[in-house]
Design a protein around this motif. Structure first.
Motif, PDB file in Angstrom:
ATOM      1  N   VAL A 161     -25.402 -17.040  22.319  1.00  0.00           N
ATOM      2  CA  VAL A 161     -25.220 -17.831  23.538  1.00  0.00           C
ATOM      3  C   VAL A 161     -23.845 -17.579  24.130  1.00  0.00           C
ATOM      4  CG1 VAL A 161     -25.104 -20.159  24.497  1.00  0.00           C
ATOM      5  CG2 VAL A 161     -26.832 -19.601  22.783  1.00  0.00           C
ATOM      6  N   ARG A 162     -23.819 -17.188  25.393  1.00  0.00           N
ATOM      7  CA  ARG A 162     -22.550 -17.028  26.103  1.00  0.00           C
ATOM      8  C   ARG A 162     -22.062 -18.390  26.566  1.00  0.00           C
ATOM      9  NH1 ARG A 162     -21.407 -14.540  31.400  1.00  0.00           N
ATOM     10  NH2 ARG A 162     -23.637 -14.214  31.636  1.00  0.00           N
ATOM     11  N   TYR A 163     -22.921 -19.136  27.272  1.00  0.00           N
ATOM     12  CA  TYR A 163     -22.651 -20.526  27.636  1.00  0.00           C
ATOM     13  C   TYR A 163     -23.948 -21.138  28.144  1.00  0.00           C
ATOM     14  CZ  TYR A 163     -22.349 -18.792  32.483  1.00  0.00           C
ATOM     15  OH  TYR A 163     -22.613 -18.193  33.688  1.00  0.00           O
ATOM     16  N   PHE A 164     -23.976 -22.478  28.280  1.00  0.00           N
ATOM     17  CA  PHE A 164     -25.148 -23.150  28.825  1.00  0.00           C
ATOM     18  C   PHE A 164     -24.698 -24.292  29.720  1.00  0.00           C
ATOM     19  CE2 PHE A 164     -24.227 -24.961  24.669  1.00  0.00           C
ATOM     20  CZ  PHE A 164     -24.266 -26.337  24.886  1.00  0.00           C
ATOM     21  N   ILE A 165     -25.567 -24.647  30.684  1.00  0.00           N
ATOM     22  CA  ILE A 165     -25.222 -25.634  31.706  1.00  0.00           C
ATOM     23  C   ILE A 165     -26.355 -26.648  31.828  1.00  0.00           C
ATOM     24  CG2 ILE A 165     -24.717 -26.005  34.153  1.00  0.00           C
ATOM     25  CD1 ILE A 165     -23.649 -23.180  34.285  1.00  0.00           C
ATOM     26  N   ASN A 166     -25.998 -27.928  31.827  1.00  0.00           N
ATOM     27  CA  ASN A 166     -26.951 -29.007  32.123  1.00  0.00           C
ATOM     28  C   ASN A 166     -26.423 -29.729  33.368  1.00  0.00           C
ATOM     29  OD1 ASN A 166     -27.708 -32.265  30.824  1.00  0.00           O
ATOM     30  ND2 ASN A 166     -29.054 -30.927  31.962  1.00  0.00           N
TER      31      ASN A 166
ATOM     32  N   TYR B 135     -27.386 -30.768  37.786  1.00  0.00           N
ATOM     33  CA  TYR B 135     -28.494 -31.147  38.654  1.00  0.00           C
ATOM     34  C   TYR B 135     -29.148 -29.909  39.264  1.00  0.00           C
ATOM     35  CZ  TYR B 135     -31.262 -33.180  42.385  1.00  0.00           C
ATOM     36  OH  TYR B 135     -32.305 -33.518  43.208  1.00  0.00           O
ATOM     37  N   ASP B 136     -30.465 -29.899  39.235  1.00  0.00           N
ATOM     38  CA  ASP B 136     -31.268 -28.837  39.831  1.00  0.00           C
ATOM     39  C   ASP B 136     -32.346 -29.497  40.669  1.00  0.00           C
ATOM     40  OD1 ASP B 136     -33.680 -26.946  39.923  1.00  0.00           O
ATOM     41  OD2 ASP B 136     -32.144 -25.630  39.108  1.00  0.00           O
ATOM     42  N   PRO B 137     -32.568 -29.075  41.913  1.00  0.00           N
ATOM     43  CA  PRO B 137     -33.568 -29.728  42.765  1.00  0.00           C
ATOM     44  C   PRO B 137     -34.973 -29.686  42.184  1.00  0.00           C
ATOM     45  CG  PRO B 137     -32.786 -27.662  43.745  1.00  0.00           C
ATOM     46  CD  PRO B 137     -31.880 -27.980  42.611  1.00  0.00           C
ATOM     47  N   ARG B 138     -35.246 -28.733  41.279  1.00  0.00           N
ATOM     48  CA  ARG B 138     -36.579 -28.645  40.668  1.00  0.00           C
ATOM     49  C   ARG B 138     -36.741 -29.573  39.473  1.00  0.00           C
ATOM     50  NH1 ARG B 138     -36.365 -22.467  39.293  1.00  0.00           N
ATOM     51  NH2 ARG B 138     -34.263 -23.166  38.819  1.00  0.00           N
ATOM     52  N   PHE B 139     -35.680 -29.731  38.668  1.00  0.00           N
ATOM     53  CA  PHE B 139     -35.807 -30.454  37.402  1.00  0.00           C
ATOM     54  C   PHE B 139     -34.858 -31.649  37.299  1.00  0.00           C
ATOM     55  CE2 PHE B 139     -35.861 -25.751  36.615  1.00  0.00           C
ATOM     56  CZ  PHE B 139     -37.245 -25.602  36.647  1.00  0.00           C
ATOM     57  N   GLY B 140     -34.060 -31.903  38.340  1.00  0.00           N
ATOM     58  CA  GLY B 140     -33.061 -32.959  38.227  1.00  0.00           C
ATOM     59  C   GLY B 140     -32.050 -32.598  37.157  1.00  0.00           C
ATOM     60  N   TYR B 141     -31.749 -33.564  36.257  1.00  0.00           N
ATOM     61  CA  TYR B 141     -30.860 -33.304  35.117  1.00  0.00           C
ATOM     62  C   TYR B 141     -31.654 -33.041  33.831  1.00  0.00           C
ATOM     63  CZ  TYR B 141     -26.967 -34.879  37.998  1.00  0.00           C
ATOM     64  OH  TYR B 141     -26.026 -34.995  38.996  1.00  0.00           O
ATOM     65  N   GLY B 142     -32.951 -32.796  33.984  1.00  0.00           N
ATOM     66  CA  GLY B 142     -33.806 -32.657  32.814  1.00  0.00           C
ATOM     67  C   GLY B 142     -33.980 -31.249  32.311  1.00  0.00           C
ATOM     68  N   ALA B 143     -33.054 -30.329  32.643  1.00  0.00           N
ATOM     69  CA  ALA B 143     -33.185 -28.954  32.184  1.00  0.00           C
ATOM     70  C   ALA B 143     -31.797 -28.388  31.882  1.00  0.00           C
ATOM     71  CB  ALA B 143     -33.886 -28.095  33.240  1.00  0.00           C
ATOM     72  N   THR B 144     -31.767 -27.428  30.965  1.00  0.00           N
ATOM     73  CA  THR B 144     -30.531 -26.732  30.596  1.00  0.00           C
ATOM     74  C   THR B 144     -30.731 -25.239  30.792  1.00  0.00           C
ATOM     75  OG1 THR B 144     -29.822 -28.412  28.990  1.00  0.00           O
ATOM     76  CG2 THR B 144     -28.950 -26.166  28.696  1.00  0.00           C
ATOM     77  N   GLU B 145     -29.802 -24.598  31.512  1.00  0.00           N
ATOM     78  CA  GLU B 145     -29.871 -23.156  31.704  1.00  0.00           C
ATOM     79  C   GLU B 145     -28.960 -22.483  30.678  1.00  0.00           C
ATOM     80  OE1 GLU B 145     -29.822 -19.820  35.269  1.00  0.00           O
ATOM     81  OE2 GLU B 145     -29.098 -21.856  35.660  1.00  0.00           O
ATOM     82  N   ILE B 146     -29.533 -21.517  29.962  1.00  0.00           N
ATOM     83  CA  ILE B 146     -28.837 -20.862  28.847  1.00  0.00           C
ATOM     84  C   ILE B 146     -28.549 -19.422  29.227  1.00  0.00           C
ATOM     85  CG2 ILE B 146     -28.974 -20.243  26.404  1.00  0.00           C
ATOM     86  CD1 ILE B 146     -31.219 -22.481  26.266  1.00  0.00           C
ATOM     87  N   PHE B 147     -27.305 -18.996  29.091  1.00  0.00           N
ATOM     88  CA  PHE B 147     -26.895 -17.638  29.403  1.00  0.00           C
ATOM     89  C   PHE B 147     -26.570 -16.898  28.105  1.00  0.00           C
ATOM     90  CE2 PHE B 147     -26.679 -17.976  33.963  1.00  0.00           C
ATOM     91  CZ  PHE B 147     -26.559 -19.342  34.166  1.00  0.00           C
ATOM     92  N   LEU B 148     -27.170 -15.747  27.931  1.00  0.00           N
ATOM     93  CA  LEU B 148     -27.060 -14.998  26.680  1.00  0.00           C
ATOM     94  C   LEU B 148     -26.081 -13.835  26.809  1.00  0.00           C
ATOM     95  CD1 LEU B 148     -30.859 -14.915  25.819  1.00  0.00           C
ATOM     96  CD2 LEU B 148     -29.150 -16.521  24.989  1.00  0.00           C
ATOM     97  N   LYS B 149     -25.540 -13.406  25.692  1.00  0.00           N
ATOM     98  CA  LYS B 149     -24.606 -12.269  25.680  1.00  0.00           C
ATOM     99  C   LYS B 149     -25.353 -10.970  25.846  1.00  0.00           C
ATOM    100  CE  LYS B 149     -21.270 -14.627  22.695  1.00  0.00           C
ATOM    101  NZ  LYS B 149     -20.587 -14.622  21.384  1.00  0.00           N
TER     102      LYS B 149
END
Length: 333
Positions: A312-317, A319-333
């Motif tokens: 994992v490089r980093y991840f973000i939780n 606000y997203d218009p599709r999921f609100g705060y109910g999703a986490t985006e994960i960025f990989l190395k």
């Protein structure tokens, strides 16, 4: 340039007549032939008038009287049809002239081309340096192309990634429910393809995404016993990774109401581990886990796991218009 928008033209290779509907640059135009739109180099085209009037006149002969014994045996007609060539991403460079009158590439037009017998539904996302910059969802009929968008040519140096999630408009029981494809052309590879394009005088560069829409994987018959968790966390490499994974329990099992909270959480974490491993093995730049809001227990558990994973490089939780705060985006190395 001798051609203008609206001109009738003939494609020299196939002798088919069409019309110019768009000018891409001085050397390339978009032609429509019988409802099919495609880019073409001006050297591949000509005005149709000479060809119309230069055709030899057909002389109709009076039919000769034939007897039944003279009739040849009927030959089986050959099946004619359009050859399937899969689903591809076509990139059309747009050229401009710089201050020294040298022709340079300014931007790239992206087209999704469906040369299969089935209409497809697609979701598309473009990433630059791991960040989503464009997304689109639509349908594409069989043997048609779809204009996606333009990108600046300079973005080729910024690790672009093109994510596609395909499904059939009319599902077939022997075909996969969906197919996930990630294209990450390297700058050196793309520049080489561009040089080949110029050498061959082609109007575009094409990247094959799917040779054909994949078949459904046949499940192996297993004995009726509980599979250990460490085996369940090693899915087959043939399963395509997903750019969006929904962990809501009703999306995973139908009889979840009979499960305890602990069992539900464990199943969701097992599912997360499966798709995380696939994302790493198939070199996704990033993907999204939908964990919902609720009490926050599933989100906290996933974030704790992510903090322990070296991939994992980093991840973000956020606000997203599709999921609100109910999703986490994960960025990989």
């Amino acid at each position: 340039m001798k051609f203008e928008v609206g001109d009738e033209v003939i494609v020299l290779l196939t002798k088919e007549e069409g019309k110019i509907i768009e000018r891409i640059n001085e050397e390339t135009v978009v032609v429509e032939v019988r409802g099919v739109k495609f880019p073409a180099h001006v050297k591949q085209l000509d005005f149709p008038y000479f060809h119309r009037f230069s055709k030899p006149k057909q002389v109709t002969k009076k039919p000769e009287k034939k007897y039944i014994d003279d009739l040849p045996k009927e030959k089986q007609k050959a099946q004619t049809g359009i050859r399937e060539e899969g689903i591809s991403l076509s990139v059309v460079p747009v050229f401009i002239f710089d201050e020294y009158d040298d022709e340079i590439v300014d931007s790239l037009k992206l087209f999704l081309v469906n040369k299969t017998n089935a209409a497809i539904h697609f979701s598309y996302q473009q990433y630059v340096n791991g960040r989503s910059v464009f997304e689109l969802t639509n349908e594409l009929p069989a043997f048609k192309d779809f204009y996606l968008h333009d990108i600046p040519f300079a973005e080729i140096n910024d690790s672009p990634a093109f994510h596609f999630l395909f499904s059939l408009v009319s599902p077939q029981k022997d075909k996969a429910e969906e197919a996930n494809v990630v294209l990450k052309p390297r700058a050196k590879q793309f520049f080489r393809q561009l040089e080949i394009m110029k050498e061959k005088n082609d109007p575009l560069v094409s990247f094959l995404l799917l040779e054909k829409y994949p078949d459904k994987k046949s499940s192996t018959d297993l004995p009726d016993f509980i599979i250990p968790a460490h085996l369940k966390r090693k899915p087959a490499l043939s399963v395509p990774a997903r750019s969006i994974v929904d962990l809501h329990i009703e999306k995973l099992v139908s009889d979840w109401k009979s499960m305890s909270n602990f069992e539900i959480l464990q199943l969701q974490l097992d599912e997360f581990e499966k798709w995380f491993r696939l994302a790493v093995e198939q070199h996704l730049v990033s993907f999204i886990i939908i964990h919902g809001i609720g009490s926050g227990k599933l989100r906290d558990e996933i974030h704790s796991l992510l903090n322990t994973k070296k991939e994992v490089r980093y991840f973000i939780n956020q606000y997203d218009p599709r999921f609100g705060y109910g999703a986490t985006e994960i960025f990989l190395k």
